[in-house]
Motif scaffolding. Structure first.
Motif, PDB file in Angstrom:
ATOM      1  N   LEU A  86      49.630  46.935  46.879  1.00  0.00           N
ATOM      2  CA  LEU A  86      50.454  46.785  45.672  1.00  0.00           C
ATOM      3  C   LEU A  86      50.550  45.324  45.261  1.00  0.00           C
ATOM      4  N   ILE A  87      50.787  44.453  46.249  1.00  0.00           N
ATOM      5  CA  ILE A  87      50.880  43.016  45.938  1.00  0.00           C
ATOM      6  C   ILE A  87      49.563  42.516  45.363  1.00  0.00           C
ATOM      7  N   THR A  88      48.466  42.959  45.952  1.00  0.00           N
ATOM      8  CA  THR A  88      47.156  42.537  45.460  1.00  0.00           C
ATOM      9  C   THR A  88      46.986  42.888  43.980  1.00  0.00           C
ATOM     10  N   PHE A  89      47.308  44.138  43.627  1.00  0.00           N
ATOM     11  CA  PHE A  89      47.072  44.546  42.237  1.00  0.00           C
ATOM     12  C   PHE A  89      48.084  43.938  41.281  1.00  0.00           C
ATOM     13  N   LYS A  90      49.314  43.758  41.776  1.00  0.00           N
ATOM     14  CA  LYS A  90      50.315  43.086  40.946  1.00  0.00           C
ATOM     15  C   LYS A  90      49.856  41.645  40.679  1.00  0.00           C
TER      16      LYS A  90
ATOM     17  N   VAL B 197      49.059  40.140  36.956  1.00  0.00           N
ATOM     18  CA  VAL B 197      49.789  38.994  36.399  1.00  0.00           C
ATOM     19  C   VAL B 197      48.829  37.822  36.150  1.00  0.00           C
ATOM     20  N   THR B 198      47.970  37.560  37.131  1.00  0.00           N
ATOM     21  CA  THR B 198      47.019  36.459  37.010  1.00  0.00           C
ATOM     22  C   THR B 198      46.116  36.649  35.790  1.00  0.00           C
ATOM     23  N   THR B 199      45.602  37.869  35.616  1.00  0.00           N
ATOM     24  CA  THR B 199      44.692  38.137  34.503  1.00  0.00           C
ATOM     25  C   THR B 199      45.391  37.934  33.164  1.00  0.00           C
ATOM     26  N   CYS B 200      46.658  38.405  33.063  1.00  0.00           N
ATOM     27  CA  CYS B 200      47.393  38.228  31.808  1.00  0.00           C
ATOM     28  C   CYS B 200      47.561  36.747  31.482  1.00  0.00           C
ATOM     29  N   ILE B 201      47.992  35.971  32.480  1.00  0.00           N
ATOM     30  CA  ILE B 201      48.190  34.539  32.248  1.00  0.00           C
ATOM     31  C   ILE B 201      46.859  33.880  31.884  1.00  0.00           C
TER      32      ILE B 201
ATOM     33  N   SER C 277      32.866  39.767  25.448  1.00  0.00           N
ATOM     34  CA  SER C 277      33.089  38.597  26.285  1.00  0.00           C
ATOM     35  C   SER C 277      34.512  38.599  26.844  1.00  0.00           C
ATOM     36  N   LEU C 278      35.471  38.969  26.000  1.00  0.00           N
ATOM     37  CA  LEU C 278      36.864  39.019  26.458  1.00  0.00           C
ATOM     38  C   LEU C 278      36.997  40.025  27.599  1.00  0.00           C
ATOM     39  N   LEU C 279      36.386  41.170  27.395  1.00  0.00           N
ATOM     40  CA  LEU C 279      36.478  42.220  28.405  1.00  0.00           C
ATOM     41  C   LEU C 279      35.811  41.786  29.711  1.00  0.00           C
ATOM     42  N   THR C 280      34.643  41.157  29.585  1.00  0.00           N
ATOM     43  CA  THR C 280      33.965  40.656  30.781  1.00  0.00           C
ATOM     44  C   THR C 280      34.872  39.675  31.520  1.00  0.00           C
ATOM     45  N   GLY C 281      35.476  38.768  30.777  1.00  0.00           N
ATOM     46  CA  GLY C 281      36.371  37.787  31.384  1.00  0.00           C
ATOM     47  C   GLY C 281      37.534  38.451  32.090  1.00  0.00           C
ATOM     48  N   ILE C 282      38.149  39.414  31.421  1.00  0.00           N
ATOM     49  CA  ILE C 282      39.311  40.105  32.003  1.00  0.00           C
ATOM     50  C   ILE C 282      38.913  40.787  33.304  1.00  0.00           C
ATOM     51  N   ILE C 283      37.809  41.500  33.265  1.00  0.00           N
ATOM     52  CA  ILE C 283      37.427  42.281  34.437  1.00  0.00           C
ATOM     53  C   ILE C 283      36.993  41.378  35.590  1.00  0.00           C
ATOM     54  N   LEU C 284      36.229  40.328  35.264  1.00  0.00           N
ATOM     55  CA  LEU C 284      35.794  39.425  36.333  1.00  0.00           C
ATOM     56  C   LEU C 284      36.980  38.702  36.971  1.00  0.00           C
ATOM     57  N   ALA C 285      37.915  38.243  36.127  1.00  0.00           N
ATOM     58  CA  ALA C 285      39.075  37.526  36.664  1.00  0.00           C
ATOM     59  C   ALA C 285      39.905  38.457  37.537  1.00  0.00           C
ATOM     60  N   PHE C 286      40.078  39.690  37.081  1.00  0.00           N
ATOM     61  CA  PHE C 286      40.843  40.680  37.840  1.00  0.00           C
ATOM     62  C   PHE C 286      40.171  40.939  39.195  1.00  0.00           C
ATOM     63  N   ALA C 287      38.882  41.217  39.148  1.00  0.00           N
ATOM     64  CA  ALA C 287      38.151  41.544  40.368  1.00  0.00           C
ATOM     65  C   ALA C 287      38.120  40.361  41.332  1.00  0.00           C
TER      66      ALA C 287
ATOM     67  N   LEU D 129      39.450  48.864  48.621  1.00  0.00           N
ATOM     68  CA  LEU D 129      38.982  47.685  47.874  1.00  0.00           C
ATOM     69  C   LEU D 129      37.528  47.850  47.444  1.00  0.00           C
ATOM     70  N   PHE D 130      36.726  48.349  48.376  1.00  0.00           N
ATOM     71  CA  PHE D 130      35.305  48.546  48.102  1.00  0.00           C
ATOM     72  C   PHE D 130      35.118  49.460  46.889  1.00  0.00           C
ATOM     73  N   GLY D 131      35.811  50.603  46.939  1.00  0.00           N
ATOM     74  CA  GLY D 131      35.692  51.577  45.846  1.00  0.00           C
ATOM     75  C   GLY D 131      36.159  51.005  44.517  1.00  0.00           C
ATOM     76  N   LEU D 132      37.312  50.340  44.541  1.00  0.00           N
ATOM     77  CA  LEU D 132      37.879  49.838  43.289  1.00  0.00           C
ATOM     78  C   LEU D 132      37.032  48.734  42.668  1.00  0.00           C
ATOM     79  N   THR D 133      36.598  47.790  43.495  1.00  0.00           N
ATOM     80  CA  THR D 133      35.808  46.694  42.926  1.00  0.00           C
ATOM     81  C   THR D 133      34.475  47.211  42.389  1.00  0.00           C
ATOM     82  N   PHE D 134      33.917  48.211  43.096  1.00  0.00           N
ATOM     83  CA  PHE D 134      32.665  48.788  42.586  1.00  0.00           C
ATOM     84  C   PHE D 134      32.883  49.409  41.205  1.00  0.00           C
TER      85      PHE D 134
END
Lengths: 301, 226
Positions: free
Chosen positions: B8-12, B16-20, B144-154, B200-205
């Protein structure tokens, strides 16, 4: 074409200097030009002569180191007084060479986006009508042909009801038929809205057909500003009149042979006598040259 | 039963990090794409540093800088009530710095690939820079925005060094999944480590698969066939 609706003695005075950097080295742009409001001017000259830069400077998208631009009573640029109006505050419409349509908006949205704050939306419909785009108004630009895109770009540049319309080689990417059509649209808009129009073109036929004046540029300076007939007839007299082309068709009529030759993209008909026509056949490369005022035709090789 | 709080902490943290990052990266990328300032390469280099620097270096310097035992850290705590060491806020700050290039670079490339004439056309129509950014530029760099969001999140999910340094390893507060796995292995609890890892493996994939599907235009093609 005569000066029309907006009959006014107001002038556009341009006097700008700018150092341009390009792949082929630096060049000093040094332009003095005065344009009477309501005229249609063509900027003519080799690529790299500074034509596009001049349009960008007028639009406020490029900033000269030194100079003045005055449009009627308004000063758009005066480097000695630190005046340099933003492009947003200059009353121009600009049609880009690559059209610059917004891919995320439909044709109608592209035009609507250009509307000013207190402007009535009716101009959008009117313009869509003028350039015959009603049926395409809900399409996205990437589904349109070059000629259609160009019409959208032209209509969009007119939404703000600009005083000055700038067109950067608006027709160069189009085929001959579409060109003729668009020349008509541009002329119609120019007259209807009482515009002062500056156009970049390399096509002599187009220039003669459309413009009041030709501004001939080279190496960043204006060589001369004359009516098109003066510029091009003089050039022809000085240069040697000779073209090469390909024979497309030959038809005999009584004592002469009419040879149709493709020169560049134009079909030219040349009258040849029996002697000249002998040995000529469709597909031959030929040279057409003028002997005194009478063109003669020779087979090459 | 495993302790779900690290996940939960990881995804929170990632959220938050991605939004900022999205908010601060748009102006940074815009500036990097269009500015002609001479200091631009310096800023570019700084933004990209986290790509090559060991995360522990960033974590170490943040630990030193924000420690309440020095003047800056104590000033933050006294005046802003912000305790950045061993706290979730600290994790967020560390992650923002660490994932910055993953958000900035795609967006910057997006801006740079747009024809400059789009911007010019909008200005000539009397539109401000802000209107142009919101209505013309951003809608045309959605991928590009979407790529950035997903890469930063992952990338934030995959952090270890920075979060360990600045966050410590406080269960339920700063212990993220990657650290929980390390802990589980250390205490020979392979089952727990395996569960965390699988998730983690499943989600990042899935996340990365989504990026490639979107960038390749596959989803659009599927949509069109409907």
């Amino acid at each position: 074409m005569a000066v029309t609706s907006k009959k006014s003695a107001e002038m556009i005075e341009i006097d700008v200097q700018k150092e341009l950097r390009s792949a082929s080295g630096n060049m000093q742009l040094d332009i003095q030009l005065s344009v009477e409001q309501g005229d249609l001017l063509t900027l003519y000259g080799k690529s790299g002569a500074g034509k596009t830069s001049l349009l960008m400077i007028i639009a406020g998208l490029m900033h000269p180191e030194k100079g003045k631009i005055r449009v009627g009573d308004e000063v758009w640029l005066d480097t000695t007084k630190g005046i340099n109006k933003r492009p947003q505050d200059r009353d121009v419409g600009l049609v880009f060479q690559d059209y610059a349509l917004f891919p995320n908006m439909t044709v109608r949205e592209n035009l609507k986006y250009a509307l000013g704050r207190n402007q009535s939306k009716s101009i959008v419909d009117e313009l869509i009508e003028i350039v015959d785009l009603s049926e395409l108004s809900d399409r996205r630009p990437n589904t349109l042909s070059g000629g259609q895109k160009q019409r959208v770009a032209l209509a969009r540049a007119l939404v703000n009801a600009p005083d000055i319309l700038l067109l950067d080689e608006p027709l160069s990417a189009l085929d001959q038929e579409m060109r003729t059509k668009l020349q008509h649209y541009i002329l119609e808009a120019h007259e209807k809205f009482g515009l002062t129009t500056l156009l970049i073109s390399h096509d002599v036929t187009e220039i003669i057909k459309m413009s009041d004046y030709v501004v001939q540029m080279d190496q960043g300076v204006v060589l001369r500003k004359e009516p098109p007939a003066t510029i091009f007839t003089n050039e022809r007299l000085n240069a040697k009149f000779q073209f090469t082309g390909e024979v497309m068709k030959m038809s005999s009529q009584d004592f002469i042979v009419i040879v149709t030759v493709l020169v560049g993209r134009e079909l030219v008909k040349v009258v040849a006598n029996d002697q000249e026509a002998q040995g000529l056949q469709v597909g031959d490369r030929v040279l057409i040259a003028s002997k005194a005022f009478n063109p003669v035709i020779h087979k090459i090789g | 039963m495993i302790d779900w709080s690290p996940l939960l902490i990881t995804f929170k943290l990632a959220f938050v990090t991605t939004c900022i990052l999205l908010i601060i990266s748009i102006p940074i990328s815009y500036w990097l794409a269009y500015s002609k300032w001479k200091i631009k390469p310096v800023v570019e280099a700084l933004v990209s540093m986290p790509l090559v620097l060991p995360p522990t270096v960033i974590g170490f310097y943040m630990l030193v800088a924000f420690s309440p035992s020095n003047s800056f850290g104590s000033w933050l705590e006294e005046w802003l009530g912000l305790k950045l060491v061993f706290s979730f806020e600290g994790l967020v700050l560390g992650s923002v710095i660490y994932s910055l290039p993953f958000m900035v670079q795609p967006i910057q490339a997006g801006f740079a690939n747009l024809s400059p004439d789009l911007k010019r056309a909008s200005y000539v129509m009397g539109k401000s820079r802000f209107t142009t950014l919101i209505r013309v530029l951003l809608p045309n760099i959605k991928t590009s925005l979407l790529t950035g969001i997903i890469l930063a999140f992952a990338h934030t999910i995959g952090e270890f060094g920075v979060v360990l340094m600045i966050g410590g390893n406080i269960s339920g507060k700063t212990k993220v999944a990657s650290i929980a796995i390390y802990d589980a292995v250390e205490s020979l609890n392979y089952d727990a480590a395996n569960t965390y890892s699988m998730i983690l493996f499943g989600l990042t994939f899935m996340i990365l698969l989504a990026v490639y599907l979107l960038n390749g235009g596959y989803l659009k093609k599927i949509g069109r066939n409907d």
